[in-house]
Write a protein that holds these residues in place. Sequence first.
Motif, PDB file in Angstrom:
ATOM      1  N   ILE A   3      -4.632  16.333  20.953  1.00 57.03           N
ATOM      2  CA  ILE A   3      -5.614  16.493  19.872  1.00 57.03           C
ATOM      3  C   ILE A   3      -6.960  16.799  20.510  1.00 57.03           C
ATOM      4  N   GLN A   4      -7.531  17.901  20.143  1.00 56.64           N
ATOM      5  CA  GLN A   4      -8.863  18.250  20.643  1.00 56.64           C
ATOM      6  C   GLN A   4      -9.846  18.209  19.487  1.00 56.64           C
ATOM      7  N   TRP A   5     -10.937  17.470  19.682  1.00 54.83           N
ATOM      8  CA  TRP A   5     -11.976  17.435  18.643  1.00 54.83           C
ATOM      9  C   TRP A   5     -12.777  18.716  18.727  1.00 54.83           C
ATOM     10  N   ALA A   6     -13.026  19.327  17.602  1.00 53.25           N
ATOM     11  CA  ALA A   6     -13.758  20.590  17.602  1.00 53.25           C
ATOM     12  C   ALA A   6     -14.809  20.570  16.506  1.00 53.25           C
ATOM     13  N   ASP A   7     -16.057  20.846  16.903  1.00 49.44           N
ATOM     14  CA  ASP A   7     -17.118  20.884  15.879  1.00 49.44           C
ATOM     15  C   ASP A   7     -16.958  22.100  14.986  1.00 49.44           C
ATOM     16  N   GLY A   8     -16.423  23.167  15.577  1.00 47.57           N
ATOM     17  CA  GLY A   8     -16.217  24.374  14.774  1.00 47.57           C
ATOM     18  C   GLY A   8     -15.002  25.118  15.292  1.00 47.57           C
ATOM     19  N   LEU A   9     -14.423  25.949  14.453  1.00 47.14           N
ATOM     20  CA  LEU A   9     -13.259  26.738  14.855  1.00 47.14           C
ATOM     21  C   LEU A   9     -13.657  28.216  14.881  1.00 47.14           C
ATOM     22  N   PRO A  10     -13.002  29.000  15.719  1.00 44.55           N
ATOM     23  CA  PRO A  10     -13.382  30.413  15.800  1.00 44.55           C
ATOM     24  C   PRO A  10     -12.929  31.166  14.556  1.00 44.55           C
ATOM     25  N   LYS A  11     -13.897  31.601  13.767  1.00 45.85           N
ATOM     26  CA  LYS A  11     -13.540  32.288  12.520  1.00 45.85           C
ATOM     27  C   LYS A  11     -14.172  33.668  12.465  1.00 45.85           C
ATOM     28  N   THR A  12     -13.482  34.552  11.782  1.00 40.63           N
ATOM     29  CA  THR A  12     -14.079  35.864  11.536  1.00 40.63           C
ATOM     30  C   THR A  12     -15.134  35.692  10.453  1.00 40.63           C
ATOM     31  N   ARG A  13     -15.905  36.751  10.209  1.00 39.55           N
ATOM     32  CA  ARG A  13     -16.958  36.618   9.192  1.00 39.55           C
ATOM     33  C   ARG A  13     -16.359  36.374   7.814  1.00 39.55           C
ATOM     34  N   SER A  14     -15.094  36.785   7.633  1.00 44.15           N
ATOM     35  CA  SER A  14     -14.477  36.524   6.327  1.00 44.15           C
ATOM     36  C   SER A  14     -13.834  35.138   6.276  1.00 44.15           C
ATOM     37  N   GLY A  15     -13.988  34.354   7.367  1.00 44.40           N
ATOM     38  CA  GLY A  15     -13.536  32.966   7.313  1.00 44.40           C
ATOM     39  C   GLY A  15     -12.121  32.723   7.826  1.00 44.40           C
ATOM     40  N   LYS A  16     -11.498  33.756   8.390  1.00 43.30           N
ATOM     41  CA  LYS A  16     -10.132  33.583   8.881  1.00 43.30           C
ATOM     42  C   LYS A  16     -10.163  33.009  10.309  1.00 43.30           C
ATOM     43  N   ILE A  17      -9.354  31.982  10.539  1.00 45.94           N
ATOM     44  CA  ILE A  17      -9.323  31.389  11.878  1.00 45.94           C
ATOM     45  C   ILE A  17      -8.603  32.339  12.834  1.00 45.94           C
ATOM     46  N   ASP A  68     -19.390  33.089  14.697  1.00 42.81           N
ATOM     47  CA  ASP A  68     -20.247  32.408  15.665  1.00 42.81           C
ATOM     48  C   ASP A  68     -19.550  32.386  17.029  1.00 42.81           C
ATOM     49  N   PRO A  69     -19.828  33.384  17.876  1.00 40.43           N
ATOM     50  CA  PRO A  69     -19.125  33.477  19.163  1.00 40.43           C
ATOM     51  C   PRO A  69     -19.365  32.259  20.056  1.00 40.43           C
ATOM     52  N   ASN A  70     -20.419  31.489  19.792  1.00 45.74           N
ATOM     53  CA  ASN A  70     -20.710  30.330  20.646  1.00 45.74           C
ATOM     54  C   ASN A  70     -19.655  29.235  20.581  1.00 45.74           C
TER      55      ASN A  70
END
Length: 650
Positions: A597-611, A635-637
């Motif tokens: 399990i990895q805690w993640a503040d954010g997930l990599p999403k496209t601008r349309s919100g797809k992971i 958000d590439p960061n």
Amino acid sequence: MSDEAVYPVTDHFRNKALVDRDTYESMYQRSIEDPEGFWAEQAKRLDWIKPFSRVKDVSFARNDVHIRWFDDGTLNAAANCIDRHLEQRSGQPAIIWEPDEEGGENRVITYGELHREVSKLANGLKSLGVRKGDIVTLYMPMVPEAAYAMLACARIGAIHSVVFGGFSPEALSGRIDDGGSRVVITSDEAKRGGKTVPLKQNVDEAVSLCRESKVESVITLKHTGADVSFDANRDCWYHELVGKQSEDCPVEEMNAEDTLFVLYTSGSTGKPKGVVHTTGGYLLHTAITHEYVFDYRPGEVFWCSADVGWITGHSYVVYGPLANGGTTMMFEGVPNYPDVGRLSRIIDKYKVATFYTAPTAIRSLMAEGDKPVAGADLSSLKLLGTVGEPINPEAWRWFHQKFGKGQCPIVDTWWQTETGGILISPLPGATDLKPGSATKPFFGVKPALMDAEGNELEGATSGGLVLKDSWPGQMRTILHNHDRFVETYFSTYEGAYFTGDGARRDEDGYYWITGRVDDVLNVSGHRMGTAEVESALVAHDAVAEAAVVGCPHEIKGQGIYVYVTLNQDSSPSDELAKELKQWVRKEIGPIATPDVIQWADGLPKTRSGKIMRRILRKIASDEFDQLGDTSTLADPNVVDDLIEGHRVAA
Ligand code: PRX
């Protein structure tokens, strides 16, 4: 031949096999050029009540997908697996059962006894009101009664839906509901590796969770003798039910296209799908593959180590071997109990000729060095087989050396719940082996590789694996959802069945399955939908969002890697990670327990919100240099944070 290590057909099989190289070539050719003629001839291996006049009526066209085989013929699967063998084999063992506890009482069930037991249970089901076309849910340990129950359903034209005993009450209730089952067959407990699983208690809970089905009868086998709660209005003991039944139960005449069973499997989206298999085609396919792929001869002991809760158990513990009048081995336990020598001792004890198992089991034994075969003779073995996931060449060679003494070929069989039986596999008398390759298509099977644009690729290459024409054991639809069937399997490539797997074909025309190209994981050879695990996770109060991907795992093949974003009022801790693992275990079953399990503040999403799962997969697999284009991310960061988080979690 290419430069990979090649293991030629052995002398034994070159001289003795049912199908040699030339026969394979000519039969394969015939099966492709004249499928109707080929399958009409092969269908003679079954006993038909009313012969068919049509062999095949199939369309893979997106707007009209239908698959029918032998559809004006009638037969009964149980009669084919039992009754027709009685004249010659009533005293021959049909099922040999080895209990979990070594030295415990084993059981040898002859065809005569199988006939009596199945008939009595079939009458018992009828007495409870089960009729042709009803779906009966089975939630059973690996005991002969599980096979009796499947065959009893088949005998009276009821449809069985077997749910693996490792699934949770929640998962079981979903399957009971989807099938609309009014009758469930279970056991007080199951035993595995010295531990018990409270099957009856799970059924009680599952039944109370059902939203659609009203379960009227729960038939419970007394197996461990544990105390279980009993609802006098609903529950009955298996032995009491069959004890009062006649041993005479006429078989129901079934159309070849009547449903034989439903079996749930995971897809890339949504809830598990109820895969529908029908009577004639499925039985023919399991019988012919069992005979030719395993070069099976009556009298031999055939051991497929799969649980009957999976398709492998359906096809190669029960239907294939019994349709061929064979002797099938059923083992209740696990490979490492009481110790890792158990499997080889069973092979010696029963003089097993063919041992068919999963790469994950082989890898876990391989980790123990020589111990799994220490002191074992193993000279009864003539053939080994694997199924469920790609086998790494190292594990292949270990299995070949240690269990096969360098003498037994290994048939690496590729197939799926959906295919009913084996589709790509060596035949021991016809195919030179390359460790890690499932080799060549079985009769009637037309594989092809496609590029992303839907063009068929020629020659040595890699691509999406499709099947261009039908085979008798193909699934016919998804229970209650033909649209989803069409969407899942026939919309990616026009006019072809898409397997969800990627594959490579080498210069010799050998297929190498590289694994799933969709969001389906293969954990210890068991299919797991990422979406299922995700929806279990987000049902937990602390979880805002979850993304699940596979990661490499030495024993399991793939592990379950989870990225979790917590709700604002929750914070990461080891306790919470543990709690989430337990939670998934309880929601789905132990096989779905996350590895990381990895805690993640954010997930990599496209601008349309797809992971973008591709990125998550690469991070989970330590392949940071292969993330590909991340510029389309909102958000590439987040990527750098995720890589950092991965170093902490893994
Ligand atoms: O990815 C392939 C893998 O298992 C998937 C099917 O899983 P399931 O329906 O649970 O059935 C497993 C038992 C038939 C396939 O899409 N798979 C199965 N056999 C092999 C395999 N991958 C590589 N080599 C195999 N021999």
